[in-house]
Design a protein around this motif. Structure first.
Motif, PDB file in Angstrom:
ATOM      1  N   MET A   1     -13.434  -0.980   1.353  1.00 18.80           N
ATOM      2  CA  MET A   1     -13.456  -1.899   0.242  1.00 18.80           C
ATOM      3  C   MET A   1     -14.917  -2.073  -0.199  1.00 18.80           C
ATOM      4  O   MET A   1     -15.778  -2.321   0.627  1.00 18.80           O
TER       5      MET A   1
ATOM      6  N   ASP B   1      -3.758  -8.421   1.134  1.00 16.49           N
ATOM      7  CA  ASP B   1      -4.322  -7.079   1.014  1.00 16.49           C
ATOM      8  C   ASP B   1      -3.193  -6.061   1.138  1.00 16.49           C
ATOM      9  O   ASP B   1      -2.683  -5.811   2.224  1.00 16.49           O
TER      10      ASP B   1
ATOM     11  N   LEU C   1      -6.592 -12.977   3.978  1.00 15.90           N
ATOM     12  CA  LEU C   1      -6.961 -11.680   3.417  1.00 15.90           C
ATOM     13  C   LEU C   1      -5.948 -10.615   3.804  1.00 15.90           C
ATOM     14  O   LEU C   1      -5.547  -9.800   2.977  1.00 15.90           O
TER      15      LEU C   1
ATOM     16  N   ALA D   1     -11.629 -10.048  -4.996  1.00 11.65           N
ATOM     17  CA  ALA D   1     -10.637 -10.711  -4.136  1.00 11.65           C
ATOM     18  C   ALA D   1     -11.040 -12.153  -3.873  1.00 11.65           C
ATOM     19  O   ALA D   1     -10.204 -13.063  -3.883  1.00 11.65           O
TER      20      ALA D   1
ATOM     21  N   TYR E   1      -3.882  -3.254   3.606  1.00 14.68           N
ATOM     22  CA  TYR E   1      -3.804  -3.665   5.001  1.00 14.68           C
ATOM     23  C   TYR E   1      -2.346  -3.790   5.426  1.00 14.68           C
ATOM     24  O   TYR E   1      -1.968  -3.329   6.492  1.00 14.68           O
TER      25      TYR E   1
END
Length: 98
Positions: A1, A87, A83, A9, A90
């Motif tokens: 990222m 994400d 997060l 974000a 992820y």
């Protein structure tokens, strides 16, 4: 990222109320956004791993923290969870079954 993706974000999660002001500042420090004024108007270059940075901050806080240690640790853990939940990349990596 990239740092720019981290900053995007950070803004989005902050605007949606998913992270606190304290967590937003932590992210701004991680992606270099907080240092734009002293970094020639640029964010840090290259790709960064936000999750490993949070883990490093957690380790540091556990070993050397002196003020509001429990609150800082709780905030970092909460930030990491938020997060991860938001994400897409992820979530996709975690759902792959080998």
């Amino acid at each position: 990222m990239t740092p720019q993706e981290m900053e995007s974000a950070r803004r989005e999660l902050g605007n949606e109320g998913k992270i606190s002001l304290h967590q937003s500042v932590e992210m701004a420090l991680m992606d270099g956004y907080a240092f734009i004024g002293v970094n020639g108007g640029k964010q840090v270059a290259g790709s960064t791993n936000m999750y490993s940075m949070i883990d490093s901050m957690l380790d540091y806080e556990k070993k050397y923290g002196t003020i509001n240690v429990k609150d800082n640790i709780d905030s970092l853990k909460s930030l990491r969870e938020t997060l991860e939940e938001n994400d897409v990349n992820y979530s996709q990596r975690r759902s792959i079954v080998v």
